[in-house]
Design a protein around this motif. Structure first.
Motif, PDB file in Angstrom:
ATOM      1  N   GLY A  25       0.841  -1.201   0.000  1.00 56.23           N
ATOM      2  CA  GLY A  25       0.000   0.000   0.000  1.00 56.23           C
ATOM      3  C   GLY A  25       0.870   1.244   0.000  1.00 56.23           C
ATOM      4  O   GLY A  25       2.076   1.187  -0.286  1.00 56.23           O
ATOM      5  N   GLU A  26       0.232   2.354   0.357  1.00 54.95           N
ATOM      6  CA  GLU A  26       0.905   3.650   0.253  1.00 54.95           C
ATOM      7  C   GLU A  26       2.188   3.731   1.095  1.00 54.95           C
ATOM      8  O   GLU A  26       3.236   4.177   0.614  1.00 54.95           O
ATOM      9  CB  GLU A  26      -0.081   4.735   0.688  1.00 54.95           C
ATOM     10  N   LEU A  27       2.110   3.273   2.329  1.00 55.43           N
ATOM     11  CA  LEU A  27       3.280   3.415   3.196  1.00 55.43           C
ATOM     12  C   LEU A  27       4.463   2.601   2.668  1.00 55.43           C
ATOM     13  O   LEU A  27       5.604   3.080   2.638  1.00 55.43           O
ATOM     14  CB  LEU A  27       2.936   2.987   4.629  1.00 55.43           C
ATOM     15  N   PRO A  92      -3.778  -3.451   6.716  1.00 50.42           N
ATOM     16  CA  PRO A  92      -4.795  -2.900   7.620  1.00 50.42           C
ATOM     17  C   PRO A  92      -4.711  -3.580   8.995  1.00 50.42           C
ATOM     18  O   PRO A  92      -4.382  -4.774   9.103  1.00 50.42           O
ATOM     19  CB  PRO A  92      -6.113  -3.226   6.900  1.00 50.42           C
ATOM     20  N   ASN A  93      -5.035  -2.819  10.028  1.00 52.81           N
ATOM     21  CA  ASN A  93      -4.774  -3.230  11.411  1.00 52.81           C
ATOM     22  C   ASN A  93      -5.323  -4.606  11.792  1.00 52.81           C
ATOM     23  O   ASN A  93      -4.674  -5.375  12.504  1.00 52.81           O
ATOM     24  CB  ASN A  93      -5.339  -2.177  12.366  1.00 52.81           C
ATOM     25  N   SER A  94      -6.518  -4.934  11.299  1.00 55.49           N
ATOM     26  CA  SER A  94      -7.139  -6.197  11.712  1.00 55.49           C
ATOM     27  C   SER A  94      -6.376  -7.404  11.165  1.00 55.49           C
ATOM     28  O   SER A  94      -6.576  -8.524  11.637  1.00 55.49           O
ATOM     29  CB  SER A  94      -8.589  -6.269  11.241  1.00 55.49           C
ATOM     30  N   GLU A 113       3.557  -2.684  11.669  1.00 58.76           N
ATOM     31  CA  GLU A 113       3.099  -1.305  11.760  1.00 58.76           C
ATOM     32  C   GLU A 113       2.189  -1.132  12.976  1.00 58.76           C
ATOM     33  O   GLU A 113       1.659  -2.080  13.515  1.00 58.76           O
ATOM     34  CB  GLU A 113       2.369  -0.911  10.461  1.00 58.76           C
ATOM     35  N   LYS A 114       2.046   0.120  13.369  1.00 61.44           N
ATOM     36  CA  LYS A 114       1.141   0.485  14.451  1.00 61.44           C
ATOM     37  C   LYS A 114      -0.261   0.657  13.886  1.00 61.44           C
ATOM     38  O   LYS A 114      -0.356   0.953  12.694  1.00 61.44           O
ATOM     39  CB  LYS A 114       1.585   1.750  15.185  1.00 61.44           C
ATOM     40  N   PRO A 115      -1.311   0.540  14.643  1.00 62.62           N
ATOM     41  CA  PRO A 115      -1.357  -0.045  15.978  1.00 62.62           C
ATOM     42  C   PRO A 115      -1.118  -1.551  15.847  1.00 62.62           C
ATOM     43  O   PRO A 115      -1.533  -2.156  14.868  1.00 62.62           O
ATOM     44  CB  PRO A 115      -2.787   0.251  16.433  1.00 62.62           C
ATOM     45  N   TYR A 141       7.192   2.123  15.774  1.00 63.48           N
ATOM     46  CA  TYR A 141       6.972   3.481  16.280  1.00 63.48           C
ATOM     47  C   TYR A 141       8.136   4.335  15.803  1.00 63.48           C
ATOM     48  O   TYR A 141       9.094   4.569  16.538  1.00 63.48           O
ATOM     49  CB  TYR A 141       6.911   3.465  17.810  1.00 63.48           C
ATOM     50  N   ARG A 142       8.029   4.818  14.548  1.00 63.59           N
ATOM     51  CA  ARG A 142       9.178   5.458  13.911  1.00 63.59           C
ATOM     52  C   ARG A 142       9.708   6.666  14.695  1.00 63.59           C
ATOM     53  O   ARG A 142      10.896   6.951  14.678  1.00 63.59           O
ATOM     54  CB  ARG A 142       8.831   5.863  12.474  1.00 63.59           C
ATOM     55  N   CYS A 143       8.802   7.388  15.381  1.00 62.23           N
ATOM     56  CA  CYS A 143       9.257   8.599  16.090  1.00 62.23           C
ATOM     57  C   CYS A 143      10.246   8.265  17.209  1.00 62.23           C
ATOM     58  O   CYS A 143      11.072   9.098  17.575  1.00 62.23           O
ATOM     59  CB  CYS A 143       8.068   9.371  16.653  1.00 62.23           C
ATOM     60  N   VAL A 180     -12.499   4.144   2.577  1.00 67.31           N
ATOM     61  CA  VAL A 180     -11.183   3.664   3.027  1.00 67.31           C
ATOM     62  C   VAL A 180     -11.308   2.722   4.237  1.00 67.31           C
ATOM     63  O   VAL A 180     -12.211   2.889   5.066  1.00 67.31           O
ATOM     64  CB  VAL A 180     -10.270   4.896   3.327  1.00 67.31           C
ATOM     65  N   TRP A 181     -10.419   1.730   4.316  1.00 69.28           N
ATOM     66  CA  TRP A 181     -10.512   0.750   5.412  1.00 69.28           C
ATOM     67  C   TRP A 181     -10.376   1.411   6.775  1.00 69.28           C
ATOM     68  O   TRP A 181     -10.887   0.919   7.773  1.00 69.28           O
ATOM     69  CB  TRP A 181      -9.472  -0.379   5.236  1.00 69.28           C
ATOM     70  N   ARG A 182      -9.711   2.555   6.823  1.00 65.53           N
ATOM     71  CA  ARG A 182      -9.504   3.256   8.098  1.00 65.53           C
ATOM     72  C   ARG A 182     -10.819   3.674   8.764  1.00 65.53           C
ATOM     73  O   ARG A 182     -10.852   3.952   9.953  1.00 65.53           O
ATOM     74  CB  ARG A 182      -8.648   4.500   7.874  1.00 65.53           C
TER      75      ARG A 182
END
Ligand code: NAD
Length: 369
Positions: A25-27, A92-94, A113-115, A141-143, A180-182
């Protein structure tokens, strides 16, 4: 005598950690794969996607073979690939739990990826599966790998601001695609809170090194707007840290892009604006001596994250942001939703140890000035 080269030669590919990127996906396409290509200790060895044609086209552009592309159904074929030591889950998170479980069973180390999961229970199951399989798990958690964020943490914990009293953070953006899935509860596990609000929560925990003792929250879900039939539009939450230190946070899918972090002490104030973007982070620290705006050599948060995990794959030590770090965010997010539902303060289990859920500190590129 020949002069020594100034630049260290890159780690030979044979010693780098090969990753399979799961989800194109995009990321993955815009950030992760380009970052891995500049990384010193990691490389992309395989791609896993539902769209084989897109994957093959992409693999060729990366100099990979067509046979380095797998479908989700073929995922287990990676077990025969010793060069793929780690997988990076960007779905996607699920779907995180399913793919982490399948990767763990193959003995692959995992970045997700988070969450991490859909809620604290789901995230804890993910941690347990990886423990049982004896594989490393890191939440992306890239930050927590960004020199700007470490400088903020040093200022907060090193006393530059005096005694910290108050904190605030916002992470809001407009989500305008209703399909969007979000915006689907079953795929996302919530709205802006687990997607972007999590940055405020995780960063406040990181810069203080402490855990909140209570939360209080309100939530707005205008169900007449088709985007918010299943998930909230906005959440405002307070976090009560030890010794009366209080944080105020807002997260939303309905307000124009803003991402900030502010820490107020009795001898100074720290501001990050933007605080959570991929590039262009800005940090300023104001005390009675004046205003400092530290700058750093260019870096890529995703590249630093890839290499930190590659080092942990090599030394077997717990990554700085293991699954447990994400379980704690989920515990707090669950409490935020509970508070918004009941209108009451929700108390959290007391955690007195600093950085209680974190592992081996990352090595940071050095500060310039
Ligand atoms: P995206 O929608 O751009 O991509 C999702 C990928 O999952 C696509 O390749 C899609 O084909 C695939 N997919 C498989 N099953 C799907 C399904 N049932 N519905 C929809 N897509 C499905 O999403 P993204 O922005 O790349 O986000 C992926 C993950 O990365 C999420 O967990 C998100 O929270 C996280 N993320 C993290 C950051 C960060 O800065 N760390 C930024 C963006 C996204």
């Amino acid at each position: 005598m020949p002069r020594k080269p100034k630049i260290k030669p890159p780690t030979p590919q044979s010693r780098r950690v090969g990753y399979a990127i799961v989800g194109l996906g995009e990321l993955s396409v815009e950030e992760l794969i380009p970052a891995a290509r500049t990384s010193k200790e990691s490389y992309v060895a395989a791609l896993v996607t539902s769209e084989l044609d897109k994957g093959v086209e992409f693999a060729r552009a990366l100099g990979l073979k067509d046979s380095d592309v797998y479908t989700y159904d073929d995922f287990e074929h990676l077990s025969g690939r010793d060069d793929v030591e780690a997988v990076y889950i960007v779905l996607p998170n699920s779907l995180h739990r399913e793919f982490i479980t399948r990767a763990a069973k193959m003995g692959k180390h995992i970045v997700s990826e988070k969450p991490l999961g859909m809620n604290a229970k789901d995230a804890q199951k993910i941690v347990d599966v990886c423990k049982k399989a004896g594989v490393l798990l890191m939440t992306a958690y890239r930050c927590q790998y960004s020199p700007h964020h470490w400088a903020a943490r040093d200022a907060v914990q090193g006393g530059t601001l005096g005694r910290v009293k108050l904190l605030d953070s916002m992470h809001v953006q407009v989500e305008d695609d209703p399909t969007v899935w979000r915006l689907q509860q079953e795929l996302a596990g919530g709205g802006p809170l687990p997607d972007v609000g999590i940055y405020s929560l995780n960063t406040l925990r990181f810069v203080t090194g402490q855990e909140p003792e209570w939360v209080f929250a309100t939530l707005h879900q205008p169900k007449k707007d088709r985007r918010f039939r299943e998930v909230e539009e906005s959440v405002s939450f307070m976090l009560g840290f030890p010794e009366g230190v209080t944080a105020n946070c807002h997260t939303s899918y309905g307000a124009f892009k803003t991402d900030t972090l502010r820490v107020m002490g009795d001898a100074g104030t720290l501001l990050m604006d933007p605080a959570f973007t991929y590039e262009g982070l800005k940090l300023s620290i104001e005390t009675k001596e004046g205003t400092m705006t530290p700058s750093f050599p260019a870096y890529d948060q995703f590249g630093l994250e890839f290499d930190h995990f590659a080092q942990r794959v090599r030394d077997g030590k717990t990554p700085w942001t293991p699954g447990e770090e994400a379980v704690q965010d989920h515990v707090i997010m669950d409490a935020i939703y509970e508070s918004a539902k009941t209108g009451k303060v929700v108390k959290l289990k007391s955690v007195t140890k600093k950085d209680a859920f974190r592992g081996t500190k990352p090595t940071l590129p050095s500060e310039k000035s």
